[in-house]
Design a protein around this motif. Structure first.
Motif, PDB file in Angstrom:
ATOM      1  N   UNK A 206      15.959  40.961  32.379  1.00 53.35           N
ATOM      2  CA  UNK A 206      15.296  41.668  32.982  1.00 53.35           C
ATOM      3  C   UNK A 206      15.793  41.707  34.705  1.00 53.35           C
ATOM      4  N   UNK A 207      16.493  40.455  34.882  1.00 53.64           N
ATOM      5  CA  UNK A 207      16.893  40.628  36.248  1.00 53.64           C
ATOM      6  C   UNK A 207      18.138  41.097  36.682  1.00 53.64           C
ATOM      7  N   UNK A 208      18.120  41.928  37.954  1.00 54.16           N
ATOM      8  CA  UNK A 208      19.348  42.471  38.399  1.00 54.16           C
ATOM      9  C   UNK A 208      20.376  41.390  38.670  1.00 54.16           C
ATOM     10  N   UNK A 209      20.007  40.214  39.171  1.00 56.54           N
ATOM     11  CA  UNK A 209      20.943  39.334  39.545  1.00 56.54           C
ATOM     12  C   UNK A 209      20.575  37.802  38.958  1.00 56.54           C
ATOM     13  N   UNK A 210      21.257  36.900  39.040  1.00 54.44           N
ATOM     14  CA  UNK A 210      20.894  35.574  38.757  1.00 54.44           C
ATOM     15  C   UNK A 210      21.571  34.836  39.810  1.00 54.44           C
ATOM     16  N   UNK A 211      20.943  34.383  41.008  1.00 58.33           N
ATOM     17  CA  UNK A 211      21.396  33.872  42.040  1.00 58.33           C
ATOM     18  C   UNK A 211      21.931  32.628  41.871  1.00 58.33           C
ATOM     19  N   UNK A 212      21.212  31.685  41.068  1.00 60.13           N
ATOM     20  CA  UNK A 212      21.668  30.199  40.713  1.00 60.13           C
ATOM     21  C   UNK A 212      23.188  30.262  40.086  1.00 60.13           C
ATOM     22  N   UNK A 213      23.350  31.173  39.382  1.00 59.19           N
ATOM     23  CA  UNK A 213      24.660  31.296  38.538  1.00 59.19           C
ATOM     24  C   UNK A 213      25.837  31.727  39.542  1.00 59.19           C
ATOM     25  N   UNK A 214      25.418  32.622  40.605  1.00 60.51           N
ATOM     26  CA  UNK A 214      26.433  33.173  41.582  1.00 60.51           C
ATOM     27  C   UNK A 214      26.718  32.044  42.517  1.00 60.51           C
ATOM     28  N   UNK A 215      25.578  31.082  42.757  1.00 56.93           N
ATOM     29  CA  UNK A 215      26.027  30.172  43.718  1.00 56.93           C
ATOM     30  C   UNK A 215      26.856  29.148  43.389  1.00 56.93           C
ATOM     31  N   UNK A 216      26.686  28.692  41.826  1.00 55.28           N
ATOM     32  CA  UNK A 216      27.395  27.903  41.154  1.00 55.28           C
ATOM     33  C   UNK A 216      28.940  28.093  41.171  1.00 55.28           C
ATOM     34  N   UNK A 217      28.950  29.266  40.884  1.00 51.91           N
ATOM     35  CA  UNK A 217      30.411  29.773  41.053  1.00 51.91           C
ATOM     36  C   UNK A 217      31.141  29.734  42.410  1.00 51.91           C
ATOM     37  N   UNK A 218      30.439  30.160  43.250  1.00 53.59           N
ATOM     38  CA  UNK A 218      30.687  29.911  44.654  1.00 53.59           C
ATOM     39  C   UNK A 218      31.112  28.685  44.880  1.00 53.59           C
ATOM     40  N   UNK A 219      30.452  27.344  44.578  1.00 49.90           N
ATOM     41  CA  UNK A 219      30.497  26.240  44.961  1.00 49.90           C
ATOM     42  C   UNK A 219      31.847  25.716  44.159  1.00 49.90           C
ATOM     43  N   UNK A 220      32.099  26.134  42.809  1.00 48.87           N
ATOM     44  CA  UNK A 220      33.130  25.961  41.844  1.00 48.87           C
ATOM     45  C   UNK A 220      34.681  26.457  42.828  1.00 48.87           C
ATOM     46  N   UNK A 221      34.519  27.616  43.328  1.00 44.35           N
ATOM     47  CA  UNK A 221      35.479  28.202  43.872  1.00 44.35           C
ATOM     48  C   UNK A 221      35.958  27.531  45.312  1.00 44.35           C
ATOM     49  N   UNK A 222      34.776  27.079  45.760  1.00 49.19           N
ATOM     50  CA  UNK A 222      35.022  26.287  47.032  1.00 49.19           C
ATOM     51  C   UNK A 222      35.932  24.983  46.755  1.00 49.19           C
ATOM     52  N   UNK A 223      35.263  24.209  45.485  1.00 52.92           N
ATOM     53  CA  UNK A 223      35.977  23.111  45.093  1.00 52.92           C
ATOM     54  C   UNK A 223      37.464  23.366  44.764  1.00 52.92           C
ATOM     55  N   UNK A 224      37.518  24.570  43.981  1.00 52.55           N
ATOM     56  CA  UNK A 224      39.066  24.626  43.633  1.00 52.55           C
ATOM     57  C   UNK A 224      40.003  25.037  44.899  1.00 52.55           C
TER      58      UNK A 224
END
Length: 429
Positions: A206-224
């Motif tokens: 139903x949702x256009x976006x899932x912000x919590x998933x996008x935010x987790x990916x950003x956190x992983x990218x910063x960590x990397x």
């Protein structure tokens, strides 16, 4: 349990679970056991912190508790002496218990090892994503299942199979080197990007976006980016995710309906994320200036920066974007790049030029994806061929599995059907 204590446990676990599991895997050489020990430590925190208070160093408390449980586990083993000798570098006993007053060594290397292990080539891309979110992101099985619209039992089985595959493959916890490391790093970045894309534009539901998933990916990218600071593509990936995510709050209206790029209120774009993204892009550019190769993530970030720097849709430098897509088509050729290049050409010069790019794609290039007909529809609408555009918009709507996206495509189909041929062009997606 007081809310502040619950928050402390949740925050500590989300921030430290990767370091904890990574260190325990290095010590025990057993991923399954390492995660069990980490989970035991989490349960202990949930039980003791409400009464004893949050420790001064919550991360060290979790590590100490987990390692003590490791010692207890090996004590119960008939092979205690052999195990203690093998793991002596990680388990120094004093009065029968380990000493953890000093900082754990190699903690960042442990996280990097864990990331590479989660993206082992023996695993499927879906399993890599799930295992990365579980081991590196610290998400629960229920959270991962919800993010990917799967049942919790299905996701639990997927994660369990991934761990079993690693065990059967005798996956090495050591960091790969040379060509293997380069190849695995590409896999790691691809998984992080997959996670972000699922959060930024959900493929189903139903949702256009899932912000919590996008935010987790950003956190992983910063960590990397912190763990592999000398790889420009890692900084390019971080830049791309930060810049894309900066538009998130403007991508839906007050009722949660999708808002197309040209119609977004750019004052709602997140300036902090834009600054972080441009800074990461600058780091990637500095490596490129010294001769280090850059690739798809850097180029996509450069494209995203053109949008981020444009105060209005009319200020967008579509010629620069089209030029960057030409380079991207050579560096990372593929049908999705060609479809996006068609969009850029259609805006930079003539929609007919974009349609020519789409027409050159082989039949079935994107399988059953809605992307191709939706872009074709937009280009047709810009040419004033609104009846044809309506047909393509309806085709795209029938292919998408996301309810919000289907609604906007059907609305655009209706709008096109009601326009006379040669009318005003429609907005881009």
């Amino acid at each position: 349990m007081p809310e502040t204590t619950a928050d402390a446990v949740t925050t500590t676990w989300r921030e430290e679970s990767a370091r904890l599991v990574g260190a325990l895997t290095r010590i025990t050489r057993d991923l399954e056991l390492a995660e069990d020990l980490a989970q035991d430590a989490l349960v202990s925190a949930l039980e003791s912190w409400p009464t004893d208070g949050v420790p001064a160093n919550p991360a060290a408390w979790l590590m100490t508790t987990a390692k003590r449980r490791a010692v207890d586990t090996f004590r119960r083993s008939e092979n205690l002496r052999r195990k203690t000798a093998e793991l002596g570098h990680g388990l120094r006993e004093e009065d029968g218990m380990p000493d953890f007053t000093s900082q754990v060594d190699f903690i960042e290397d442990d996280v990097l090892r864990l990331i590479f292990l989660s993206c082992h080539p023996e695993l499927t891309p879906e399993s890599r994503a799930a295992l990365t979110l579980r081991l590196v992101g610290g998400l629960t099985t229920a959270e991962i299942a919800r993010a990917f619209l799967a049942s919790e039992s299905t996701m639990a089985q997927r994660i369990s199979r991934a761990k079993r595959t690693l065990a059967e493959a005798r996956a090495d916890f050591e960091l790969p080197v040379g060509d293997e490391r380069t190849a695995r790093l590409d896999d790691v970045m691809a998984v992080v990007y997959l996670i972000f894309n699922e959060g930024y534009a959900a493929t189903a539901g139903d949702d256009w976006m899932r912000p919590e998933l996008a935010n987790e990916a950003i956190r992983l990218a910063r960590m990397l980016a912190e763990l592999v600071p000398d790889e420009p593509e890692v900084h390019g990936l971080q830049a791309l995710l930060e810049l894309q995510a900066s538009r998130s709050s403007a991508r839906v209206d007050a009722d949660g309906r999708p808002v197309l790029l040209d119609d977004q209120d750019r004052s709602r774009w997140d300036e902090l994320l834009i600054r972080r993204g441009l800074a990461a892009l600058g780091r990637a550019e500095s490596f490129a200036a010294r001769g280090k190769p850059v690739g798809r993530y850097y180029l996509q970030a450069a494209i995203a920066s053109c949008h981020a720097r444009a105060a209005t849709p009319e200020d967008t430098d579509w010629r620069a974007i089209a030029g960057l897509y030409e380079v991207l088509a050579e560096a990372a050729p593929g049908p999705i790049v060609e479809v996006n290049r068609a969009v850029a050409l259609g805006r930079a010069s003539d929609p007919a030029a974009g349609l020519a790019v789409l027409d050159a794609l082989p039949a079935g290039a994107l399988g059953g994806s809605h992307l191709l007909p939706s872009v074709r529809a937009d280009l047709l609408a810009r040419l004033g061929r609104h009846a044809d555009a309506a047909v393509s918009f309806r085709e795209a709507a029938a292919l998408t599995r996301n309810d919000s996206e289907r609604a906007i495509l059907l609305a655009r189909a209706e709008e096109s059907a009601n326009r006379p041929a040669g009318g005003e062009p429609q907005r881009t997606t």
